[in-house]
Design a protein around this motif. Sequence first.
Motif, PDB file in Angstrom:
ATOM      1  N   SER A   1      -1.085  -6.990  -3.479  1.00  0.00           N
ATOM      2  CA  SER A   1      -1.195  -5.961  -4.504  1.00  0.00           C
ATOM      3  C   SER A   1      -1.424  -4.574  -3.917  1.00  0.00           C
ATOM      4  O   SER A   1      -1.113  -3.569  -4.543  1.00  0.00           O
ATOM      5  N   GLU A   2      -1.974  -4.491  -2.695  1.00  0.00           N
ATOM      6  CA  GLU A   2      -2.263  -3.192  -2.089  1.00  0.00           C
ATOM      7  C   GLU A   2      -1.035  -2.551  -1.450  1.00  0.00           C
ATOM      8  O   GLU A   2      -1.138  -1.476  -0.864  1.00  0.00           O
TER       9      GLU A   2
ATOM     10  N   SER B   1     -11.546  -7.311  -7.719  1.00  0.00           N
ATOM     11  CA  SER B   1     -10.715  -6.223  -7.222  1.00  0.00           C
ATOM     12  C   SER B   1     -11.598  -5.014  -6.965  1.00  0.00           C
ATOM     13  O   SER B   1     -12.704  -4.918  -7.509  1.00  0.00           O
TER      14      SER B   1
ATOM     15  N   ARG C   1      -1.742  -3.499   4.301  1.00  0.00           N
ATOM     16  CA  ARG C   1      -2.325  -2.578   3.333  1.00  0.00           C
ATOM     17  C   ARG C   1      -1.349  -1.435   3.064  1.00  0.00           C
ATOM     18  O   ARG C   1      -0.403  -1.220   3.817  1.00  0.00           O
TER      19      ARG C   1
ATOM     20  N   ASN D   1      -4.627   7.556   0.122  1.00  0.00           N
ATOM     21  CA  ASN D   1      -5.625   6.494   0.301  1.00  0.00           C
ATOM     22  C   ASN D   1      -7.010   7.036   0.640  1.00  0.00           C
ATOM     23  O   ASN D   1      -7.776   6.388   1.375  1.00  0.00           O
TER      24      ASN D   1
ATOM     25  N   GLY E   1     -13.470  -2.279  -1.346  1.00  0.00           N
ATOM     26  CA  GLY E   1     -13.323  -1.168  -2.266  1.00  0.00           C
ATOM     27  C   GLY E   1     -14.441  -0.161  -2.122  1.00  0.00           C
ATOM     28  O   GLY E   1     -15.581  -0.505  -1.786  1.00  0.00           O
TER      29      GLY E   1
ATOM     30  N   TRP F   1      -6.940  -8.091 -11.541  1.00  0.00           N
ATOM     31  CA  TRP F   1      -6.248  -7.129 -10.685  1.00  0.00           C
ATOM     32  C   TRP F   1      -6.789  -5.732 -10.932  1.00  0.00           C
ATOM     33  O   TRP F   1      -7.165  -5.385 -12.043  1.00  0.00           O
ATOM     34  N   GLN F   2      -6.794  -4.920  -9.891  1.00  0.00           N
ATOM     35  CA  GLN F   2      -7.289  -3.549 -10.011  1.00  0.00           C
ATOM     36  C   GLN F   2      -6.452  -2.749 -11.009  1.00  0.00           C
ATOM     37  O   GLN F   2      -5.233  -2.746 -10.937  1.00  0.00           O
TER      38      GLN F   2
ATOM     39  N   GLY G   1       1.443  -5.077  -7.911  1.00  0.00           N
ATOM     40  CA  GLY G   1       0.866  -3.771  -7.656  1.00  0.00           C
ATOM     41  C   GLY G   1       1.193  -2.826  -8.787  1.00  0.00           C
ATOM     42  O   GLY G   1       2.226  -2.964  -9.443  1.00  0.00           O
TER      43      GLY G   1
ATOM     44  N   THR H   1     -13.214  -0.867   4.315  1.00  0.00           N
ATOM     45  CA  THR H   1     -12.550   0.167   3.544  1.00  0.00           C
ATOM     46  C   THR H   1     -12.997   1.506   4.104  1.00  0.00           C
ATOM     47  O   THR H   1     -14.181   1.707   4.376  1.00  0.00           O
TER      48      THR H   1
ATOM     49  N   GLN I   1      -3.618   4.757  -8.189  1.00  0.00           N
ATOM     50  CA  GLN I   1      -3.115   3.673  -7.358  1.00  0.00           C
ATOM     51  C   GLN I   1      -4.231   3.101  -6.513  1.00  0.00           C
ATOM     52  O   GLN I   1      -5.393   3.509  -6.651  1.00  0.00           O
ATOM     53  N   TYR I   2      -3.895   2.170  -5.629  1.00  0.00           N
ATOM     54  CA  TYR I   2      -4.891   1.408  -4.883  1.00  0.00           C
ATOM     55  C   TYR I   2      -5.968   2.288  -4.258  1.00  0.00           C
ATOM     56  O   TYR I   2      -7.151   2.061  -4.453  1.00  0.00           O
TER      57      TYR I   2
END
Length: 382
Positions: A135-136, A352, A177, A28, A302, A52-53, A97, A264, A21-22
């Motif tokens: 998307s996050e 991304s 986020r 995270n 990122g 997109w990631q 996402g 990040t 995932q993100y």
Amino acid sequence: MLFSSNSDRPLPNVPTGEWTQYGANGANTFVPNASAPSQGNLAWTSEAFTRWQPVVSDGTVYLTNFDPSHDGSAIALDAQDGTEQWRTTLNASGPNGTVFVDNRFIVAYDTELVALDPQTGEEIWTETTNGLEFSELLVADEATGTVLVVSMDSIEAFGVADGKRRWETDMIHQLVRAPAVYDGRVFAVGKVDGVPSLVAFSVEDGSDHWRSELTAIPESAAPVATQEGVIISDDHTVVVHDRETGDRLRELYSFDTDTYVRATIAADDGTVFVTSDDSAVAVDSETGTERWRRDAHGIGPGLCVGSETVVFPIDESEFAPKKKTISAFDRESGEMRWHYAFDPGFHNHVTSPPVLVDGAVFFTATHIDGLGALGDVPTQDT
């Protein structure tokens, strides 16, 4: 270092490990427990458009090609050579996402949440949500089999196995986020009754555990949950909060600016890594002592923290003047290990955050209009 946008060479081995995932995982941390390749040469690029990631699991890369000019599909590619395994058309566009959890590839878009079979792309279940703003804002907790979908006004929890809605809370608003999930709790940053806050609540039922008032909502850094605490950015400062009480424990690092900061945060084994627009630093998670720092214009969003290497986008670097790069640095010293450089052009940029698994770095960028795989292959001239 030269590149070929038409590279179609397989990586020497099937990339192993997962980026689900993100933030690499529900907490995270941006730490996939992976070893970066010893070289970052372009191996292959996808024929499928994407910006997109992706997520990666068990030798397969899962992505979407959501864009007004494309068919809004979920796509699976072989991680070693980029060949397409399947494609499921969802007829959607815009922010979306993705997560991979409990043998489900799950996609959130518009007001839909869809679980797909990772082997065939067949739809397992579909549920309606309140919508996904960015998307996050999708996160999964593997321990409880829960997927969280975040809108500007609510957080919804769904069961991974059947898609059944488990709970919903509208206590916190204006999340930008993904929340972090750790040890049965969700940690989210947004506004509660108009006040910038860090909030903890139960993964099981959404009940409130505590709230801690902040100076300002973090502009871009997702909260990071670790055994030592919850790490966030608050008013241009990286801060650690107690996981059990929400108390502000200590400040680790301050950004040298009063303007908007794209940041990040990653954390692993006593070190917190932070990237912003103009610098990347590694600091001790207890004392905030700086271990290394790199200053450069145009550090992109990122951050991937591998077992020996830290990977992130960086522009106009000393080792690739007037180029855009995805670069790997020694985790302990900050010294450059390798870089993949491409012509900045007028529209060329990384679209991304990069993704790291054992033996490969995956990224999306406009100069290839798709997904690229970096790894241990020989340099190929244009």
